[in-house]
Design a protein around this motif. Structure first.
Motif, mmCIF file in Angstrom:
data_model
loop_
_atom_site.group_PDB
_atom_site.id
_atom_site.type_symbol
_atom_site.label_atom_id
_atom_site.label_comp_id
_atom_site.label_asym_id
_atom_site.label_seq_id
_atom_site.Cartn_x
_atom_site.Cartn_y
_atom_site.Cartn_z
ATOM 1 N N TYR A 131 -15.841 -35.849 -41.572
ATOM 2 C CA TYR A 131 -14.741 -35.054 -42.117
ATOM 3 C C TYR A 131 -15.211 -33.610 -42.355
ATOM 4 O O TYR A 131 -14.561 -32.650 -41.942
ATOM 5 C CB TYR A 131 -14.256 -35.677 -43.436
ATOM 6 C CG TYR A 131 -13.138 -34.917 -44.108
ATOM 7 C CD1 TYR A 131 -11.808 -35.326 -43.974
ATOM 8 C CD2 TYR A 131 -13.396 -33.800 -44.893
ATOM 9 C CE1 TYR A 131 -10.793 -34.620 -44.599
ATOM 10 C CE2 TYR A 131 -12.389 -33.090 -45.514
ATOM 11 C CZ TYR A 131 -11.077 -33.515 -45.369
ATOM 12 O OH TYR A 131 -10.070 -32.821 -45.979
ATOM 13 N N ALA A 164 -15.965 -32.417 -55.108
ATOM 14 C CA ALA A 164 -15.736 -33.083 -53.815
ATOM 15 C C ALA A 164 -15.498 -32.011 -52.750
ATOM 16 O O ALA A 164 -14.494 -32.012 -52.037
ATOM 17 C CB ALA A 164 -14.575 -34.072 -53.901
ATOM 18 N N HIS A 167 -16.750 -29.698 -46.744
ATOM 19 C CA HIS A 167 -17.263 -28.564 -45.967
ATOM 20 C C HIS A 167 -17.485 -27.326 -46.812
ATOM 21 O O HIS A 167 -18.043 -26.334 -46.349
ATOM 22 C CB HIS A 167 -16.276 -28.240 -44.838
ATOM 23 C CG HIS A 167 -14.865 -28.411 -45.287
ATOM 24 N ND1 HIS A 167 -14.322 -27.652 -46.296
ATOM 25 C CD2 HIS A 167 -13.917 -29.317 -44.941
ATOM 26 C CE1 HIS A 167 -13.085 -28.064 -46.526
ATOM 27 N NE2 HIS A 167 -12.809 -29.069 -45.715
ATOM 28 N N TYR A 170 -13.224 -24.278 -49.526
ATOM 29 C CA TYR A 170 -12.367 -23.780 -50.622
ATOM 30 C C TYR A 170 -13.160 -22.832 -51.518
ATOM 31 O O TYR A 170 -12.720 -21.711 -51.816
ATOM 32 C CB TYR A 170 -11.760 -24.949 -51.408
ATOM 33 C CG TYR A 170 -10.659 -25.608 -50.622
ATOM 34 C CD1 TYR A 170 -9.366 -25.117 -50.672
ATOM 35 C CD2 TYR A 170 -10.923 -26.675 -49.774
ATOM 36 C CE1 TYR A 170 -8.350 -25.684 -49.915
ATOM 37 C CE2 TYR A 170 -9.922 -27.247 -49.006
ATOM 38 C CZ TYR A 170 -8.635 -26.746 -49.091
ATOM 39 O OH TYR A 170 -7.641 -27.292 -48.332
ATOM 40 N N ASP A 187 -20.773 -32.662 -54.245
ATOM 41 C CA ASP A 187 -20.418 -33.712 -53.268
ATOM 42 C C ASP A 187 -21.706 -34.467 -52.989
ATOM 43 O O ASP A 187 -22.752 -34.166 -53.589
ATOM 44 C CB ASP A 187 -19.821 -33.099 -51.981
ATOM 45 C CG ASP A 187 -18.859 -34.067 -51.267
ATOM 46 O OD1 ASP A 187 -19.265 -35.209 -50.988
ATOM 47 O OD2 ASP A 187 -17.715 -33.676 -50.991
ATOM 48 N N ASP A 214 -22.307 -37.411 -57.764
ATOM 49 C CA ASP A 214 -21.056 -38.175 -57.827
ATOM 50 C C ASP A 214 -20.220 -37.588 -58.966
ATOM 51 O O ASP A 214 -20.728 -37.416 -60.077
ATOM 52 C CB ASP A 214 -21.418 -39.649 -58.108
ATOM 53 C CG ASP A 214 -20.195 -40.542 -58.177
ATOM 54 O OD1 ASP A 214 -19.207 -40.169 -58.839
ATOM 55 O OD2 ASP A 214 -20.237 -41.613 -57.559
ATOM 56 N N ALA A 215 -18.969 -37.283 -58.659
ATOM 57 C CA ALA A 215 -18.121 -36.614 -59.638
ATOM 58 C C ALA A 215 -17.995 -37.406 -60.944
ATOM 59 O O ALA A 215 -17.741 -36.819 -62.003
ATOM 60 C CB ALA A 215 -16.738 -36.388 -59.038
ATOM 61 N N ALA A 230 -10.003 -30.185 -54.190
ATOM 62 C CA ALA A 230 -9.035 -30.188 -53.094
ATOM 63 C C ALA A 230 -9.088 -31.518 -52.363
ATOM 64 O O ALA A 230 -10.172 -31.982 -51.977
ATOM 65 C CB ALA A 230 -9.341 -29.043 -52.123
ATOM 66 N N ASN A 231 -7.949 -32.107 -52.219
ATOM 67 C CA ASN A 231 -7.810 -33.335 -51.405
ATOM 68 C C ASN A 231 -8.725 -34.459 -51.875
ATOM 69 O O ASN A 231 -9.213 -35.253 -51.074
ATOM 70 C CB ASN A 231 -8.063 -33.007 -49.925
ATOM 71 C CG ASN A 231 -7.117 -31.931 -49.457
ATOM 72 O OD1 ASN A 231 -5.911 -32.108 -49.530
ATOM 73 N ND2 ASN A 231 -7.660 -30.802 -49.035
HETATM 74 C C1 LIG Z 1 -10.782 -35.583 -48.294
HETATM 75 S S1 LIG Z 1 -12.389 -34.956 -48.571
HETATM 76 C C2 LIG Z 1 -12.028 -33.396 -49.329
HETATM 77 C C3 LIG Z 1 -13.047 -32.358 -48.980
HETATM 78 C C4 LIG Z 1 -12.602 -30.912 -49.278
HETATM 79 N N1 LIG Z 1 -12.448 -30.707 -50.684
HETATM 80 C C5 LIG Z 1 -11.295 -30.633 -48.563
HETATM 81 O O1 LIG Z 1 -10.285 -30.419 -49.244
HETATM 82 O O2 LIG Z 1 -11.232 -30.606 -47.330
HETATM 83 C C6 LIG Z 1 -12.947 -35.907 -49.913
HETATM 84 C C7 LIG Z 1 -14.372 -35.543 -50.342
HETATM 85 O O3 LIG Z 1 -14.657 -36.282 -51.522
HETATM 86 C C8 LIG Z 1 -16.026 -36.600 -51.501
HETATM 87 N N2 LIG Z 1 -16.212 -37.673 -52.488
HETATM 88 C C9 LIG Z 1 -15.759 -38.943 -52.408
HETATM 89 N N3 LIG Z 1 -16.101 -39.609 -53.543
HETATM 90 C C10 LIG Z 1 -16.774 -38.729 -54.330
HETATM 91 C C11 LIG Z 1 -17.383 -38.799 -55.616
HETATM 92 N N4 LIG Z 1 -17.329 -39.912 -56.334
HETATM 93 N N5 LIG Z 1 -17.976 -37.692 -56.110
HETATM 94 C C12 LIG Z 1 -18.024 -36.540 -55.398
HETATM 95 N N6 LIG Z 1 -17.457 -36.412 -54.172
HETATM 96 C C13 LIG Z 1 -16.851 -37.488 -53.654
HETATM 97 C C14 LIG Z 1 -16.287 -36.988 -50.065
HETATM 98 O O4 LIG Z 1 -17.664 -36.950 -49.739
HETATM 99 C C15 LIG Z 1 -15.451 -35.942 -49.338
HETATM 100 O O5 LIG Z 1 -16.216 -34.804 -49.017
#
Ligand SMILES: C[S@@+](CC[C@H](N)C(=O)[O-])C[C@H]1O[C@@H](n2cnc3c(N)ncnc32)[C@H](O)[C@@H]1O
Length: 326
Positions: A131, A164, A167, A170, A187, A214-215, A230-231
């Protein structure tokens, strides 16, 4: 009275063929090659190291679907293919097909009946490394909109946490617009490799600070003027979002703001399109994912302690920006 259209329905039955044909063409970099003048089956077969029969059928299909134009024995690109599907174009977004229609997503949809019965995908399946690598062209215009719509002071110090971050675009768009902004991007370590690379490529690495973790477990640090995500919220259920928002609020300065960028459903849950249709993707591919209305986001943010929530819409870009004041 219009007659029911069985041909349209049969086309719907076969819709997956169209996505996977596009994926195959993008994987072969067919559009870039045709754009560069490699436009006959014989020449394409050599360039792609593929069979003439295979390429003829694929190129004819792409012509039928309007991605290519066939004149005699030569193919040229339709305008959208020239703009979005050749790697030579700055607007290239072909890489996104690797995420939207990769094997795991297609397999998840093959198991949709089971997910409908259970109310969730059996295993949350998303390749976040892919992604981060492949979705940048789709994120870039939204990220630029967000950076502009924030309307902050251009050169005032600004501490930003991007949760999170993927890339990282944002946070990087904010860093590009606001010269004293310091971006902290959280992330997984593996995903942040792509974000670091993007920071280096945009010359913003000095103000880009990865927080691998991890968030829900890693300390946010701070305090921040802005916490954005975002997302990510659409991958979480309501209680997880409230936890995330509460933790974010605690990491903000007293006048700080939380920004949530995501799809926001209308109350009918079937509009706006195509955003609303993403709920099915989440059902097929995620354990807790959901799309929320403005009222639902507002309730979650208020439950987490935020005072005021407003929404900035971005026409045509398919995302909303919610701004919550601490
Ligand atoms: C849909 S992507 C969004 C990425 C970016 N913010 C965007 O809007 O394009 C979701 C992101 O959440 C991250 N993610 C998933 N679970 C997470 C967690 N518990 N803590 C931190 N990041 C996490 C994934 O690695 C991924 O990069």
């Amino acid at each position: 009275v219009p007659t029911p259209d069985s041909a349209w329905l049969i086309g719907e039955f076969r819709a997956f063929e169209r996505s996977l044909a596009l994926r195959a063409a993008i994987e072969l970099d067919l559009f870039t090659r045709i754009g560069a003048g490699v436009d006959t089956i014989g020449a394409l077969a050599k360039a792609c190291r593929a069979s003439q029969r295979g390429l003829r059928v694929l190129c004819d299909h792409l012509a039928i679907q309007g991605h290519l134009v066939k004149r005699g024995a030569r193919y040229t690109l339709a305008l959208h293919a020239r703009l979005y599907l050749t790697t030579a174009s700055p607007a290239y977004l072909g890489s996104a097909v690797k995420f939207f229609a990769d094997d795991s997503t297609v397999a998840a949809f093959c198991g949709l009946r089971r997910s409908v019965k259970r109310g969730a995908a059996p295993r949350a399946k998303a390749d976040w490394i892919e992604y981060a690598r492949s979705m940048a062209p789709i994120a870039q215009p939204v990220a630029e909109f967000v950076a502009t719509a924030l309307k902050l002071k251009r050169d005032a110090p600004l501490q930003v946490l991007d949760i999170a971050a993927g890339h990282g675009l944002y946070g990087l768009a904010i860093a590009a617009k606001y010269s004293a902004a310091e971006i902290f991007a959280l992330d997984s370590r593996a995903v942040l490799r792509t974000a670091r690379k993007n920071a280096r490529q945009t010359g913003l690495a000095e103000r880009f600070h990865p927080i691998p973790g991890d968030a829900f477990k890693t300390g946010f640090g701070g305090p921040y003027d802005l916490v954005l995500t975002a997302n990510f919220a659409h991958h979480l259920d309501e209680s997880e979002n409230i936890r995330l928002f509460r933790k974010s609020r605690a990491a903000l300065k007293p006048a700080g703001q939380m920004v949530v960028i995501d799809f926001v459903l209308h109350p009918d849950r079937v509009s706006p399109l195509p955003d609303a249709s993403f709920a099915l993707t989440l059902l097929a591919t995620s354990a807790h994912g959901n799309l929320y209305t403005f009222r639902e986001y507002s309730n979650m943010l208020r439950t987490a302690g935020f005072r005021r929530v407003r929404q900035a819409n971005q026409r045509g870009l398919g995302r909303c920006m919610l701004i919550a004041s601490r």
